[in-house]
Design a protein around this motif. Sequence first.
Motif, PDB file in Angstrom:
ATOM      1  N   LYS A   1      -2.782  18.061  -1.000  1.00  0.00           N
ATOM      2  CA  LYS A   1      -1.577  17.598  -1.704  1.00  0.00           C
ATOM      3  C   LYS A   1      -0.373  17.606  -0.763  1.00  0.00           C
ATOM      4  CE  LYS A   1      -1.465  18.880  -5.918  1.00  0.00           C
ATOM      5  NZ  LYS A   1      -1.322  19.666  -7.162  1.00  0.00           N
ATOM      6  N   LEU A   2      -0.288  18.624   0.079  1.00  0.00           N
ATOM      7  CA  LEU A   2       0.819  18.705   1.032  1.00  0.00           C
ATOM      8  C   LEU A   2       0.735  17.599   2.080  1.00  0.00           C
ATOM      9  CD1 LEU A   2       1.007  22.574   1.533  1.00  0.00           C
ATOM     10  CD2 LEU A   2       2.546  21.145   0.186  1.00  0.00           C
ATOM     11  N   GLN A   3      -0.468  17.221   2.458  1.00  0.00           N
ATOM     12  CA  GLN A   3      -0.620  16.110   3.393  1.00  0.00           C
ATOM     13  C   GLN A   3      -0.072  14.818   2.783  1.00  0.00           C
ATOM     14  OE1 GLN A   3      -2.438  15.783   6.840  1.00  0.00           O
ATOM     15  NE2 GLN A   3      -0.798  14.309   6.467  1.00  0.00           N
ATOM     16  N   LYS A   4      -0.342  14.600   1.508  1.00  0.00           N
ATOM     17  CA  LYS A   4       0.199  13.419   0.828  1.00  0.00           C
ATOM     18  C   LYS A   4       1.722  13.475   0.770  1.00  0.00           C
ATOM     19  CE  LYS A   4      -3.894  12.683  -2.064  1.00  0.00           C
ATOM     20  NZ  LYS A   4      -4.445  12.704  -3.450  1.00  0.00           N
TER      21      LYS A   4
ATOM     22  N   ALA B   1       4.342  10.759   2.295  1.00  0.00           N
ATOM     23  CA  ALA B   1       5.346  10.211   1.380  1.00  0.00           C
ATOM     24  C   ALA B   1       6.754  10.488   1.909  1.00  0.00           C
ATOM     25  CB  ALA B   1       5.171  10.805  -0.014  1.00  0.00           C
ATOM     26  N   GLY B   2       6.937  11.659   2.527  1.00  0.00           N
ATOM     27  CA  GLY B   2       8.232  11.988   3.115  1.00  0.00           C
ATOM     28  C   GLY B   2       8.641  11.005   4.188  1.00  0.00           C
TER      29      GLY B   2
ATOM     30  N   VAL C   1      11.009  19.063   5.469  1.00  0.00           N
ATOM     31  CA  VAL C   1      11.895  18.298   6.341  1.00  0.00           C
ATOM     32  C   VAL C   1      11.014  17.408   7.198  1.00  0.00           C
ATOM     33  CG1 VAL C   1      13.833  19.889   6.364  1.00  0.00           C
ATOM     34  CG2 VAL C   1      12.026  20.178   8.048  1.00  0.00           C
ATOM     35  N   THR C   2      11.406  16.145   7.308  1.00  0.00           N
ATOM     36  CA  THR C   2      10.545  15.189   7.997  1.00  0.00           C
ATOM     37  C   THR C   2      10.804  15.199   9.503  1.00  0.00           C
ATOM     38  OG1 THR C   2      12.115  13.411   7.538  1.00  0.00           O
ATOM     39  CG2 THR C   2      10.318  13.719   5.972  1.00  0.00           C
TER      40      THR C   2
ATOM     41  N   LYS D   1       0.827  -1.200   0.000  1.00  0.00           N
ATOM     42  CA  LYS D   1       0.000   0.000   0.000  1.00  0.00           C
ATOM     43  C   LYS D   1       0.870   1.262   0.000  1.00  0.00           C
ATOM     44  CE  LYS D   1      -4.145  -1.858   0.221  1.00  0.00           C
ATOM     45  NZ  LYS D   1      -5.184  -1.646  -0.825  1.00  0.00           N
ATOM     46  N   ALA D   2       1.948   1.231   0.777  1.00  0.00           N
ATOM     47  CA  ALA D   2       2.854   2.385   0.825  1.00  0.00           C
ATOM     48  C   ALA D   2       3.519   2.599  -0.526  1.00  0.00           C
ATOM     49  CB  ALA D   2       3.908   2.171   1.907  1.00  0.00           C
ATOM     50  N   TYR D   3       3.923   1.508  -1.163  1.00  0.00           N
ATOM     51  CA  TYR D   3       4.529   1.616  -2.494  1.00  0.00           C
ATOM     52  C   TYR D   3       3.540   2.189  -3.497  1.00  0.00           C
ATOM     53  CZ  TYR D   3       6.227   0.148  -7.080  1.00  0.00           C
ATOM     54  OH  TYR D   3       6.615   0.130  -8.391  1.00  0.00           O
TER      55      TYR D   3
END
Length: 772
Positions: free
Chosen positions: A726-729, A733-734, A662-663, A493-495
């Motif tokens: 979009k930023l939440q995605k 992803a980060g 930055v994560t 799912k992450a991929y």
Amino acid sequence: MADTEANGFFLDEIISLPDIELLKGSQNLVIKKSPRKRKIGTSIRAHQKTDHAGHETVKGNRPAHHIKTSEPTLFEDTTGRDDRDMRDIAEDQPPATFPVSVSPAETESHHTSESTEGHLEAPAIVDKKLSRLAFIQISGNLAGYPFVKVVVDKQDNQIHFLKYNHYKFHADYIGEQILKIPLSEVLSNLDEFNHSLYLKKDRRFYLGILALHRSEEGPFFTLETIEHDNMDAAMLLFFFKFVKSYLDKSIPLLYKPASHLHESLIATIDTIKIPRVYNHELFTSSRYIALNTGCARGRLRVFKSNEAYTESLNSIEWFDIIVMSKVPDNIPRVSGIINADFTTPLSHTNILASGWQIPNAVSLGVFAKIETENLDGQWVSYEVKTDEEDVLINKIDKPQEVSTKPVWQVQKINLETPDTLNTRICRLDNLRSIDNFSYGTKAANLGELRHVLNNGSDKLIGFYRIKRPPRENLLPYLANYLKTDVDADLDKKAYEFIKTNLEIPNGIAIPFSVQQAFLQSSPAIQQAIGKLKMALELNARQTDALCIKLQQLIQQTRIPDQIRFQIDACIARHLGGVSSFVVRSSSNAEDLEKFSAAGIYESINHVTTSDKIFESIKKVWASLLSPRSVHLRQEVGISLDDCYMGVIVQEEIQSDMGGVLVTTNPINRKDVFRDVYLNVSNESVTNVVQGSELPYQCLFNTLEGGGKTISMGNSREDLSHDKKEKLQKLAVAGRFLQSHFSPDYTFSTPLDVEWIANGDKIYILQLRPYVK
């Protein structure tokens, strides 16, 4: 507000109140009219009148502090006032305009405060009106702001103001004191327990944070819930009114939305019923932001213009502490930085300061302080702390250590020997991370990311798999965000998630061997390199002039035809049809654990013709030999002989949004695994990293989801709902990329990612470890 243990692990709920570290200093505010055309609050005076719905109000004198509904307002600092600061209050030293004695209103029947003092030994003040004195006595403190956790028990119609020294977590208090559940049982079922506290519509308990702020015209409270609390409008109205009825009615109460979701909710409620203030409004009032904590002893140097700084650049020493409106990217290594104007924590200058581990702050009143105390040119101690309301600067005698070499000059950085033989120009897609020895870190990381997008990775959810006491792992949160079952194949799912949302611009990588072939093709360049090496060994004054001459030679020398043909053929084969390119640096002497090199090498945008491509490639090669880059490397012991420069030629992607992720939360380093930090521009990612534009600054939660806008920068309106989604995605992803690129198996090393967005895709331009 979040509850965290001393080790930063999530225990009860999110610390949403601050980001209050970002809002530091806003107790020194005055509220005034603003030219902006946004309606940001309601009249505080209005809460003292009877509204049209007949709600209970307070009669009597009106406080001067107010926010109008008809005219938008901003907070801004006032200096030179006689009032004592908030620390005076916390130490029971009340300022003249903030008396802590009990007012007549506080002795009303039912909400009496006469017994409040006796309750201070108990873990909470229960069903009693909270006097100002009692608030200070039971409060905790974060970044100079006193705050109290609040629990409203709807079933028993009671309010609980938690004494911070007894209970730092809502859940602990509710379990042990109200429900009589042992703490061990609460922790063993913490997720289920938290669900009942924050997500159930028919919940018994309403939880929030009450914080005390201050303006020139008087104090005011803010009330907020945690980011993922899903109260609806009716629930929020009940909670706000109930808490307000137990507070000193002379102090206005404002609701502060803790997330974009809460901002959407509060927009549906009349401002008369719930006055409000937003994170970005408080941020604009901040006089002080601790960008990088620490202390230094050195010489204070003040430059009020870029011209004055440029004229004195050669006289700046490693022990200097530089003060400017905005410290420029070409700053040499120094001992401290103070910006007298706002800047983003993710600008190149601040990335360098963090990598150098030097104190760095924004202090809007620092010029006046330095002039008043005659500090320019003096030896001082300089300290940046998150729980202070400004930088700490004090005169000292000349420190003995300035006569010796600093530690970072003694502890040399050694680079592994790169591969410079027979390496071919190739597509980025063909590289892996181990190719950094031939093509540089940036190119190798982009190639590795392409491999992940094409083939997946076994490490993508490593961050969510590790134990986070008291939780076994964070996989249930990830499954919930991905809208799947925790027993599903979350790796897959992450991929699918990153493959759907992320992309990389097409490009080619030019290896170190091509740069070396070019340099060796010119006897003049070889002779100039020899002179520069000799000058560096002798620490000669002519070093800068030799660097500049060498850069000019490189840019004026024609690339040999054989090399030109190879580059031209590779671009034609893999980038045919592209009309505009970006030419980026990719060195082996950057993104190192103790040497970030952020912003010291060239990248050129908007390159269109083949001739311009070759000119840009030479500029990138020449940037390895700029006076600044040579000095910075020389200071940490990186030999010129060990430095190589690769080049990336990429398709330039048009974008409607770009910036830096930055994560981690660079302002609150204890926030180690929940929030990520984004700078966002509607124009150019370059403006963000160079600090030429004040971008949006946002935090996004990578567990429960949701974000908040901390600052709107130079913009007048917040980001659209679509852009926030979009930023939440990108934030989630980060986290996946952080896991894959982690150098160890704690998956805790944060990433620094430059990105742009176009349509449904987010393009990753470069990624590297974020400096510690």
